[in-house]
Design an enzyme around this catalytic site. Structure first.
Site, PDB file in Angstrom:
ATOM      1  N   LYS A  17     107.479 -14.194   7.055  1.00 46.62           N
ATOM      2  CA  LYS A  17     108.015 -15.054   5.993  1.00 46.62           C
ATOM      3  C   LYS A  17     108.611 -14.234   4.852  1.00 46.62           C
ATOM      4  O   LYS A  17     109.717 -14.499   4.409  1.00 46.62           O
ATOM      5  CB  LYS A  17     106.911 -15.953   5.394  1.00 46.62           C
ATOM      6  N   ARG A  92     100.808 -24.452   0.612  1.00 40.69           N
ATOM      7  CA  ARG A  92      99.941 -23.936   1.659  1.00 40.69           C
ATOM      8  C   ARG A  92      98.951 -24.969   2.151  1.00 40.69           C
ATOM      9  O   ARG A  92      98.145 -24.694   3.031  1.00 40.69           O
ATOM     10  CB  ARG A  92      99.180 -22.749   1.098  1.00 40.69           C
ATOM     11  N   ARG A 129     100.889  -3.005   9.151  1.00 36.64           N
ATOM     12  CA  ARG A 129     101.702  -3.300   7.960  1.00 36.64           C
ATOM     13  C   ARG A 129     101.341  -2.392   6.776  1.00 36.64           C
ATOM     14  O   ARG A 129     100.172  -2.212   6.457  1.00 36.64           O
ATOM     15  CB  ARG A 129     101.488  -4.766   7.563  1.00 36.64           C
ATOM     16  N   ARG A 162      97.588  -3.584   2.280  1.00 37.85           N
ATOM     17  CA  ARG A 162      97.073  -4.682   1.457  1.00 37.85           C
ATOM     18  C   ARG A 162      95.564  -4.799   1.596  1.00 37.85           C
ATOM     19  O   ARG A 162      95.029  -4.627   2.681  1.00 37.85           O
ATOM     20  CB  ARG A 162      97.724  -5.999   1.896  1.00 37.85           C
ATOM     21  N   ARG A 173      92.119 -15.250   7.396  1.00 33.68           N
ATOM     22  CA  ARG A 173      93.380 -15.814   6.889  1.00 33.68           C
ATOM     23  C   ARG A 173      94.039 -16.682   7.943  1.00 33.68           C
ATOM     24  O   ARG A 173      94.604 -17.732   7.634  1.00 33.68           O
ATOM     25  CB  ARG A 173      94.329 -14.685   6.443  1.00 33.68           C
TER      26      ARG A 173
HETATM   27  P1  ADP Z   1      99.838 -14.122   4.137  1.00 32.96           P
HETATM   28  O1  ADP Z   1     100.435 -12.850   4.651  1.00 32.96           O
HETATM   29  O2  ADP Z   1      98.425 -14.300   4.614  1.00 32.96           O
HETATM   30  O3  ADP Z   1     100.704 -15.321   4.358  1.00 32.96           O
HETATM   31  P2  ADP Z   1     100.311 -14.098   1.213  1.00 32.96           P
HETATM   32  O4  ADP Z   1     100.815 -12.787   0.753  1.00 32.96           O
HETATM   33  O5  ADP Z   1     101.259 -15.233   1.246  1.00 32.96           O
HETATM   34  O6  ADP Z   1      99.604 -13.862   2.612  1.00 32.96           O
HETATM   35  O7  ADP Z   1      99.045 -14.527   0.323  1.00 32.96           O
HETATM   36  C1  ADP Z   1      97.922 -13.680   0.150  1.00 32.96           C
HETATM   37  C2  ADP Z   1      96.747 -14.463  -0.408  1.00 32.96           C
HETATM   38  O8  ADP Z   1      97.108 -15.051  -1.663  1.00 32.96           O
HETATM   39  C3  ADP Z   1      96.295 -15.650   0.442  1.00 32.96           C
HETATM   40  O9  ADP Z   1      95.406 -15.253   1.465  1.00 32.96           O
HETATM   41  C4  ADP Z   1      95.624 -16.532  -0.634  1.00 32.96           C
HETATM   42  O10 ADP Z   1      94.350 -16.079  -0.970  1.00 32.96           O
HETATM   43  C5  ADP Z   1      96.521 -16.336  -1.836  1.00 32.96           C
HETATM   44  N1  ADP Z   1      97.610 -17.351  -1.898  1.00 32.96           N
HETATM   45  C6  ADP Z   1      98.945 -17.130  -1.782  1.00 32.96           C
HETATM   46  N2  ADP Z   1      99.651 -18.267  -1.885  1.00 32.96           N
HETATM   47  C7  ADP Z   1      98.741 -19.251  -2.078  1.00 32.96           C
HETATM   48  C8  ADP Z   1      98.819 -20.665  -2.250  1.00 32.96           C
HETATM   49  N3  ADP Z   1      99.995 -21.309  -2.241  1.00 32.96           N
HETATM   50  N4  ADP Z   1      97.664 -21.353  -2.407  1.00 32.96           N
HETATM   51  C9  ADP Z   1      96.483 -20.732  -2.424  1.00 32.96           C
HETATM   52  N5  ADP Z   1      96.330 -19.425  -2.258  1.00 32.96           N
HETATM   53  C10 ADP Z   1      97.443 -18.671  -2.087  1.00 32.96           C
END
Ligand code: ADP
Length: 215
Positions: A17, A92, A129, A162, A173
């Protein structure tokens, strides 16, 4: 006129994404809003928001909807979002999708792109990653390695992993994604705004397909 594009990227962790949102952001000259990046910056800065969300992120859970709503509201109010924007990581869950609908401009065109990749593939991708803490460029030490060992091609900064990319947190996750985020696919399908893209191909191939959808 329904002309302001609001593009939402859906997909499992590691589906690509962020990478695709960055491509599209450049192509369309509209900002990419990545909630994950925003929260990680807050953690790095050790701000009150960062302190609040740090443990939740480390555990692979979701930050509460109200906090996320405030964060997004503040961001999309900024002038650079007037001509449209790209959302990576938001909404989300169904509650966030409903809250987003309330705040979106009425004269917008919603496009939801679901990047599909198998669970096995995302676990492999995330294991390799690495990202640049300075400019945010993302690499994969197996599939898309930096030229010089583990340093950023653009600015030479040592790459980092990360905090939530360890295998057990990745599993968590993915399970959070299945439970909370997957229902959004049906939600947007029913609205007739969802396009599915096969995310297994190379980045540029996926990007070309997304560009086709946009045109
Ligand atoms: P991923 O690679 O898992 O899609 P992101 O970088 O988008 O990860 O997000 C990392 C973390 O940030 C998530 O696991 C969550 O804890 C938090 N997070 C990000 N966006 C949201 C959201 N819209 N609602 C709740 N938590 C979020």
């Amino acid at each position: 006129m329904n002309s302001i594009p609001v593009i939402i990227f859906l997909g499992a962790p590691g589906a690509g994404k962020g990478t695709q949102a960055a491509y599209l952001s450049k192509l369309k000259s509209i900002p990419k809003i990545s909630t994950g990046d925003m929260l990680r910056s807050a953690v790095q800065e050790d701000s009150p928001l960062g302190r609040k969300v740090q443990e939740i992120m480390k555990g692979g859970g979701l930050v509460d909807d109200q906090t996320m709503l405030n964060l997004i509201l503040e961001r999309i109010k900024k002038p650079d979002c007037k001509g449209g924007f790209i959302l990576d990581g938001y909404p989300r869950n169904l509650k966030q999708a409903a809250q987003l609908e309330e705040m979106l401009p009425k004269d917008m065109r919603l496009i939801v792109i679901n990047i599909q990749v198998s669970e096995e593939e995302v676990v492999k991708r995330i294991a390799g990653r690495r990202s640049c803490p300075k400019c945010g460029s993302v690499y994969n030490i197996y599939f898309h390695p930096p030229k010089d060992d583990e340093k950023c091609d653009l600015d030479g900064t040592p790459l980092v992993r990360r905090a939530d990319d360890s295998e057990d947190v990745v599993r968590k996750r993915i399970s959070t994604y299945k439970k909370e985020t997957l229902p959004l696919i049906d939600f947007y399908k029913k609205k007739g705004v969802l396009t599915a893209i096969n995310g297994i191909h190379q980045e540029n191939v996926v990007a070309d397909k997304i560009e086709e959808v946009m045109n």
